[in-house]
Design an enzyme around this catalytic site. Structure first.
Site, PDB file in Angstrom:
ATOM      1  CG  ASP A  36      43.296  34.423 -27.287  1.00  0.00           C
ATOM      2  OD1 ASP A  36      44.363  33.814 -27.729  1.00  0.00           O
ATOM      3  OD2 ASP A  36      42.458  33.620 -26.364  1.00  0.00           O
ATOM      4  CB  SER A  37      45.026  33.182 -31.821  1.00  0.00           C
ATOM      5  OG  SER A  37      44.766  31.853 -31.032  1.00  0.00           O
ATOM      6  N   GLY A  38      41.852  33.423 -30.693  1.00  0.00           N
ATOM      7  CA  GLY A  38      40.694  32.580 -30.845  1.00  0.00           C
ATOM      8  C   GLY A  38      40.941  31.262 -30.822  1.00  0.00           C
ATOM      9  N   GLY A  39      41.944  30.607 -30.649  1.00  0.00           N
ATOM     10  CA  GLY A  39      42.322  29.211 -30.767  1.00  0.00           C
ATOM     11  C   GLY A  39      41.148  28.557 -29.586  1.00  0.00           C
ATOM     12  CG  ASP A  86      46.827  28.181 -28.484  1.00  0.00           C
ATOM     13  OD1 ASP A  86      45.863  28.797 -29.138  1.00  0.00           O
ATOM     14  OD2 ASP A  86      47.001  28.361 -27.475  1.00  0.00           O
ATOM     15  CD  GLN A 131      47.821  25.388 -25.102  1.00  0.00           C
ATOM     16  OE1 GLN A 131      47.703  24.482 -24.210  1.00  0.00           O
ATOM     17  NE2 GLN A 131      47.152  26.281 -25.358  1.00  0.00           N
ATOM     18  N   GLY A 156      46.009  27.023 -21.826  1.00  0.00           N
ATOM     19  CA  GLY A 156      45.730  25.371 -21.300  1.00  0.00           C
ATOM     20  C   GLY A 156      45.454  25.360 -19.959  1.00  0.00           C
ATOM     21  CG  ASP A 168      43.127  36.791 -20.182  1.00  0.00           C
ATOM     22  OD1 ASP A 168      44.203  36.090 -20.419  1.00  0.00           O
ATOM     23  OD2 ASP A 168      41.886  36.625 -20.590  1.00  0.00           O
ATOM     24  CB  CYS A 173      36.842  50.179  -2.777  1.00  0.00           C
ATOM     25  SG  CYS A 173      36.871  50.516  -4.782  1.00  0.00           S
ATOM     26  CB  CYS A 225      35.667  52.300  -7.650  1.00  0.00           C
ATOM     27  SG  CYS A 225      34.095  51.484  -6.955  1.00  0.00           S
ATOM     28  CB  CYS A 273      33.347  51.972  -3.476  1.00  0.00           C
ATOM     29  SG  CYS A 273      33.135  50.110  -3.554  1.00  0.00           S
ATOM     30  CG  HIS A 297      33.691  47.105  -6.824  1.00  0.00           C
ATOM     31  ND1 HIS A 297      34.291  48.138  -5.832  1.00  0.00           N
ATOM     32  CD2 HIS A 297      33.777  45.891  -6.343  1.00  0.00           C
ATOM     33  CE1 HIS A 297      35.077  47.306  -4.898  1.00  0.00           C
ATOM     34  NE2 HIS A 297      34.798  46.042  -5.079  1.00  0.00           N
TER      35      HIS A 297
END
Lengths: 383, 383
Positions: free
Chosen positions: B91-94, B145, B201, B228, B278, B316, B318, B321, B347
């Protein structure tokens, strides 16, 4: 035999042995990572196993308070509860009662105290403490002992030492009686019952230590521990006690130096014939960003490492050293990321367990003293 | 082609795809665990890989500030630095500049701000932000952005949206020019260069969103993100924006809904044709002791679980679990043991990645809507 002496080093009193307990065999000298509350801090059981841990230590006092015995009994014991199927030694919690608990009152009968975190009152007899550890399903059980601080006046140390002997006798009886009376679910096969160690107390007084060791040997235990060390005494005094007591203990029994120590301590004590160690140092230092390496301790946050792309210890092949640089670990500590303390804890435990592996190999080859010298020469190079 | 549309679900707009980037292929729809500071909180790269992570997200703003670009460049890029050889989107960090940084000042040229942790002043142009992400060695690069809060007045949202388009155009140019001018160490093979996504946006205003999407498509990007969202707006508004914008985007390009979301959000948005997600939720909730399970969220500290020996999620498989009970995890949280937050984070990430795996399978079988209904019916059973 539950303890087999495999080889006696010809250059020192160090010895190679094998200890058989209910959940497996342990090659000695060994280091036991500390999992006070039923978890070795920051590490998973899988990581411990991958690092070569043969046995871990846990603590009856802490587990009795949280989560409580019922929770662990119903889980089928501590091994199942924490998902660790190799051996577990449980400390009685005597040391914790004397260092953490509030308003404690000791009598010959036992010790009353208030929990250090919720203030609830409890009273433990030596028999209770054995019973707790049996409920936990411990492989090696430690009796309740009375711990003193350093320095400690001799008369006070003597009272505590005598009480420790008396409690040890009652602990053995409790284990024996429960073994016969309530032993329905346990096997009479001695290889599958828990072992009970006697704890030698007596502060820094050789005559008290000697009396204590002799009385405990008369009573007879599966192994012998040296307690009341690493309580603030100078290093040379610690080494003297370890060596002095070690000499008094039976050749055929395992010897455990409680709460010790640094890599130097382990080598020094192994050379006097100590077989077992435990210490919070590798994990505690790991969480604080201090790594143990073959060339000494390394402070991960040090600005020197900001662009150092070497692993913590170039001669180590733990997961942390195989995958991450000092620069990355420094970044993780600077940004307070959990992976940082995980990786340094993991490395430190691996380093300790590898050290003991090398100690065992050196004993087998009758070159313990040469190994020790070589290790310390590297270790102190940049120290 | 860097993005291949494999199958279009017949019961919804959900689609199965494959995105090829420099460090590998990603099956979509996919979830990207968030590793803001070059580590997915509390987890190791090995654990991420074992959990089925195909790509992770990191953040240019955070890494620029700490450890700084030089440290990562000299490590050979972020992949080497953090020991993660699969794809990384940065991510740009905007968003961080507009939410974390101090005294920021936006102009058409760029944004000036003070670091949120040491107060140092910085100025970023859109070109700088591309260059930073190239230095990191990111597989998918996001342009700077301008992010607005919710709610946001329309005129303000419009200014930010227009600036975002302008910055996106300049970002593409910067990438292109660097690609040709400074590209000596990079290959001209388009499959091995970084991809650049455009970010739509426009706050909650459909006409602004539409304009933004159209302009970005005219400029042309490797993929399109919806920014956004998850900034405080109600769930139904979030779903509306995702659906509205998703419809406007080219079929042949990957679509990424930034910062979203809960399992319900993911299913809802995947059904509108979103390919990438994400969110910090699985790890953040994990650290706080909230587990996502097939039958809803579970608060690990709940006293109900004190003697509950079932795994977090019985369906699950994992590591958490397979090996640990709710009672044990509750104990770890009660005693503030790091292993607790590690295991619940692990988990949760596994749960999210498995969910996306099931989504992909459902799309392949043209039963996305049936799967979604079934999942939500179980998930909300005990919610």
């Amino acid at each position: 035999m539950m303890f087999t002496l495999i080889h006696q080093d010809k250059t020192s009193k160090a010895r190679l042995g094998k200890l058989a307990v209910a959940h497996g065999e342990i090659n000695t000298p060994c280091f036991m990572p500390v999992g006070t509350q039923g978890t070795v801090k920051a590490l998973s059981p899988q990581e411990l196993e991958n690092s070569g841990a043969q046995i871990i230590l846990s603590n009856a006092y802490h587990l009795f308070l949280r989560p409580g015995l019922e929770v662990i009994k119903k889980a089928g014991g501590l091994h199942n509860f924490m998902s660790w199927q190799k051996p577990i030694l449980t400390d009685s919690g005597g040391y914790q009662i004397f260092s953490l608990a509030l308003l404690r009152k000791v009598s010959d009968e036992g010790v009353s105290f208030q929990s250090h975190f919720d203030g609830l009152k409890h009273f433990f007899t030596p028999q209770d403490v054995i019973s707790i550890q049996q409920d936990l399903g411990s492989d090696i059980v430690m009796p309740l002992d009375e711990c003193v601080h350093y320095p400690c006046a001799k008369d006070q140390a003597e009272v505590a030492m005598k009480r420790t002997i008396d409690w040890a006798r009652r602990s053995k009886k409790a284990l024996g009686s429960q073994f016969s009376v309530f032993g329905g679910h346990r096997t009479p096969d001695t290889e599958h019952r828990e072992l009970l160690f006697g704890i030698v107390q007596g502060a820094t007084y050789e005559d008290l230590r000697k009396t204590c060791a002799e009385r405990l040997i008369e009573i007879g235990f599966d192994g012998y521990a040296i307690g009341g060390v690493s309580v603030g005494e100078p290093q040379n005094l610690r080494y003297n006690i370890a060596e002095f007591v070690s000499r008094l203990l039976p050749q055929e029994s395992p010897r455990y130096l409680m709460g010790v120590g640094t890599p130097e301590d382990l080598l020094e004590a192994a050379g006097t014939g100590i077989d077992m160690f435990d210490c919070v140092v590798p994990t505690r230092y790991g969480r604080n960003g201090t790594a143990f390496t073959s060339i000494g301790k390394l402070t991960v946050r040090n600005a020197l490492f900001s662009q150092d792309y070497k692993p913590l210890d170039p001669s180590c092949d733990c997961y942390a050293c195989r995958n991450f640089s000092r620069a990355y670990l420094r970044h993780l500590f600077n940004t307070e990321e959990i992976l940082g303390l995980r990786l340094v804890s993991l490395h430190n435990i691996y380093f300790y367990l590898q050290l003991m592996q090398k100690v065992r190999e050196a004993i087998r080859q009758d070159r313990f003293m040469a190994f020790k010298k070589e290790f310390l020469s590297n270790y102190n190079k940049e120290g």
